[in-house]
Design a protein around this motif. Structure first.
Motif, mmCIF file in Angstrom:
data_model
loop_
_atom_site.group_PDB
_atom_site.id
_atom_site.type_symbol
_atom_site.label_atom_id
_atom_site.label_comp_id
_atom_site.label_asym_id
_atom_site.label_seq_id
_atom_site.Cartn_x
_atom_site.Cartn_y
_atom_site.Cartn_z
ATOM 1 N N ILE A 49 0.839 -1.205 0.000
ATOM 2 C CA ILE A 49 0.000 0.000 0.000
ATOM 3 C C ILE A 49 0.873 1.254 0.000
ATOM 4 N N PHE A 50 1.880 1.279 0.870
ATOM 5 C CA PHE A 50 2.752 2.450 0.929
ATOM 6 C C PHE A 50 3.538 2.638 -0.361
ATOM 7 N N VAL A 51 4.019 1.545 -0.935
ATOM 8 C CA VAL A 51 4.779 1.655 -2.181
ATOM 9 C C VAL A 51 3.891 2.171 -3.303
ATOM 10 N N ALA A 52 2.718 1.586 -3.472
ATOM 11 C CA ALA A 52 1.844 1.942 -4.600
ATOM 12 C C ALA A 52 1.133 3.278 -4.429
ATOM 13 N N HIS A 53 0.745 3.619 -3.212
ATOM 14 C CA HIS A 53 -0.101 4.803 -3.028
ATOM 15 C C HIS A 53 0.611 6.006 -2.431
ATOM 16 N N TYR A 54 1.839 5.836 -2.013
ATOM 17 C CA TYR A 54 2.590 6.964 -1.480
ATOM 18 C C TYR A 54 3.930 7.133 -2.195
ATOM 19 N N TYR A 55 4.836 6.181 -1.991
ATOM 20 C CA TYR A 55 6.185 6.333 -2.528
ATOM 21 C C TYR A 55 6.218 6.534 -4.039
ATOM 22 N N MET A 56 5.585 5.633 -4.777
ATOM 23 C CA MET A 56 5.647 5.722 -6.241
ATOM 24 C C MET A 56 4.982 6.983 -6.772
ATOM 25 N N VAL A 57 3.920 7.409 -6.137
ATOM 26 C CA VAL A 57 3.243 8.639 -6.564
ATOM 27 C C VAL A 57 4.149 9.843 -6.333
ATOM 28 N N VAL A 58 4.785 9.891 -5.171
ATOM 29 C CA VAL A 58 5.697 11.000 -4.870
ATOM 30 C C VAL A 58 6.890 10.980 -5.821
ATOM 31 N N VAL A 59 7.453 9.808 -6.050
ATOM 32 C CA VAL A 59 8.627 9.692 -6.922
ATOM 33 C C VAL A 59 8.295 10.107 -8.355
ATOM 34 N N ALA A 60 7.142 9.715 -8.851
ATOM 35 C CA ALA A 60 6.803 9.962 -10.253
ATOM 36 C C ALA A 60 6.244 11.357 -10.514
ATOM 37 N N TYR A 61 5.459 11.905 -9.601
ATOM 38 C CA TYR A 61 4.715 13.120 -9.925
ATOM 39 C C TYR A 61 5.142 14.381 -9.191
ATOM 40 N N LEU A 62 5.726 14.278 -8.031
ATOM 41 C CA LEU A 62 6.100 15.500 -7.320
ATOM 42 C C LEU A 62 7.223 16.261 -8.029
ATOM 43 N N PRO A 63 8.265 15.585 -8.521
ATOM 44 C CA PRO A 63 9.331 16.337 -9.190
ATOM 45 C C PRO A 63 9.132 16.521 -10.702
ATOM 46 N N VAL A 64 7.883 16.517 -11.162
ATOM 47 C CA VAL A 64 7.629 16.599 -12.604
ATOM 48 C C VAL A 64 8.117 17.925 -13.206
ATOM 49 N N ALA A 65 8.238 18.979 -12.416
ATOM 50 C CA ALA A 65 8.683 20.276 -12.923
ATOM 51 C C ALA A 65 10.198 20.368 -13.088
ATOM 52 N N LEU A 66 10.939 19.390 -12.598
ATOM 53 C CA LEU A 66 12.397 19.462 -12.651
ATOM 54 C C LEU A 66 12.925 19.532 -14.082
ATOM 55 N N VAL A 129 -5.752 -4.312 8.924
ATOM 56 C CA VAL A 129 -5.423 -2.962 9.363
ATOM 57 C C VAL A 129 -5.862 -1.994 8.265
ATOM 58 N N THR A 130 -6.530 -0.921 8.667
ATOM 59 C CA THR A 130 -7.013 0.081 7.725
ATOM 60 C C THR A 130 -5.958 1.168 7.537
ATOM 61 N N PHE A 131 -5.653 1.485 6.274
ATOM 62 C CA PHE A 131 -4.678 2.519 5.947
ATOM 63 C C PHE A 131 -5.336 3.551 5.034
ATOM 64 N N MET A 132 -5.286 4.791 5.436
ATOM 65 C CA MET A 132 -5.818 5.881 4.620
ATOM 66 C C MET A 132 -4.902 6.097 3.422
ATOM 67 N N ILE A 133 -5.483 6.150 2.250
ATOM 68 C CA ILE A 133 -4.671 6.391 1.055
ATOM 69 C C ILE A 133 -5.018 7.710 0.375
ATOM 70 N N TRP A 134 -6.044 8.411 0.879
ATOM 71 C CA TRP A 134 -6.434 9.661 0.236
ATOM 72 C C TRP A 134 -5.327 10.717 0.222
ATOM 73 N N PRO A 135 -4.406 10.794 1.202
ATOM 74 C CA PRO A 135 -3.383 11.847 1.114
ATOM 75 C C PRO A 135 -2.496 11.738 -0.132
ATOM 76 N N GLY A 136 -2.268 10.534 -0.613
ATOM 77 C CA GLY A 136 -1.438 10.361 -1.800
ATOM 78 C C GLY A 136 -2.018 11.009 -3.044
ATOM 79 N N TYR A 137 -3.330 11.176 -3.068
ATOM 80 C CA TYR A 137 -3.972 11.784 -4.229
ATOM 81 C C TYR A 137 -3.653 13.273 -4.361
ATOM 82 N N PHE A 138 -3.211 13.919 -3.297
ATOM 83 C CA PHE A 138 -2.896 15.339 -3.349
ATOM 84 C C PHE A 138 -1.511 15.613 -3.934
ATOM 85 N N VAL A 139 -0.695 14.595 -4.082
ATOM 86 C CA VAL A 139 0.642 14.780 -4.647
ATOM 87 C C VAL A 139 0.554 15.139 -6.130
#
Length: 183
Positions: A49-66, A129-139
């Motif tokens: 869940i963390f890899v697919a919904h947090y890490y990979m999203v941050v890695v792929a989309y946050l530095p898109v302006a670089l 265990v329940t994990f919130m994934i909505w924060p990853g959508y804001f990246v």
């Protein structure tokens, strides 16, 4: 105007640093998960869940302006290379504006989608265990929004003739790549 360029450049580099940190954290979590699973039969919960919904999203989309900050996007200049310099500058400025509108529209649509996920409280369940994934959508809207700002800033610099202050790599008269310093 160079102050604005420096601030945008700093934001792009900060988003890139966060992306690099996400790569490191992702590697550490995956290695720890594999080791714990194989040595102690105790996998880390929610690694996928963390890899697919947090890490990979941050890695792929946050530095898109670089790539735009560094002026390193792929360009095809079959016809434009034959235009006079002033027409090439004008065409580049128009493309920056059009690209900024598209990136801004994508950021807006992604923001609306992120707000839906937030309103619904989107989550996933793994190992009971329940994990919130909505924060990853804001990246995604953050990455595309920053990309749109850099493009709009480039357009404004092209129209006004001001130095950008982004510290981008540009081609000089002889076709050599040089680092542009802020004035």
């Amino acid at each position: 105007m160079t102050f604005t360029g420096r601030v945008l450049g700093w934001l792009v580099m900060a988003s890139t640093a966060i992306g690099a940190a996400a790569v490191m954290l992702m590697m550490l979590q995956i290695v720890a998960d594999v080791l714990l699973k194989n040595l102690f039969e105790f996998p880390l919960p929610a690694t996928t869940i963390f890899v697919a919904h947090y890490y990979m999203v941050v890695v792929a989309y946050l530095p898109v302006a670089l790539a735009e900050k560094l002026n390193s996007h792929i360009t095809v200049e079959i016809l434009a290379q034959h235009f006079a310099r002033r027409y090439r500058v004008w065409l580049t400025a128009v493309m920056w504006l059009a690209s900024a509108v598209v990136a801004g529209a994508i950021a807006h649509r992604l923001w609306l989608e992120a707000m839906k996920k937030y309103d619904f409280g989107t989550f996933m369940i793994e190992q009971d265990v329940t994990f919130m994934i909505w924060p990853g959508y804001f990246v995604l809207p953050l990455g595309f929004g920053l990309f749109a700002l850099v493009l709009l800033y480039r357009f404004a610099c092209a129209v006004t003739g001001a130095a950008s202050g982004l510290g981008e790599v540009v081609d000089d008269v002889d076709g050599q790549r040089v680092h542009q310093q802020a004035e």
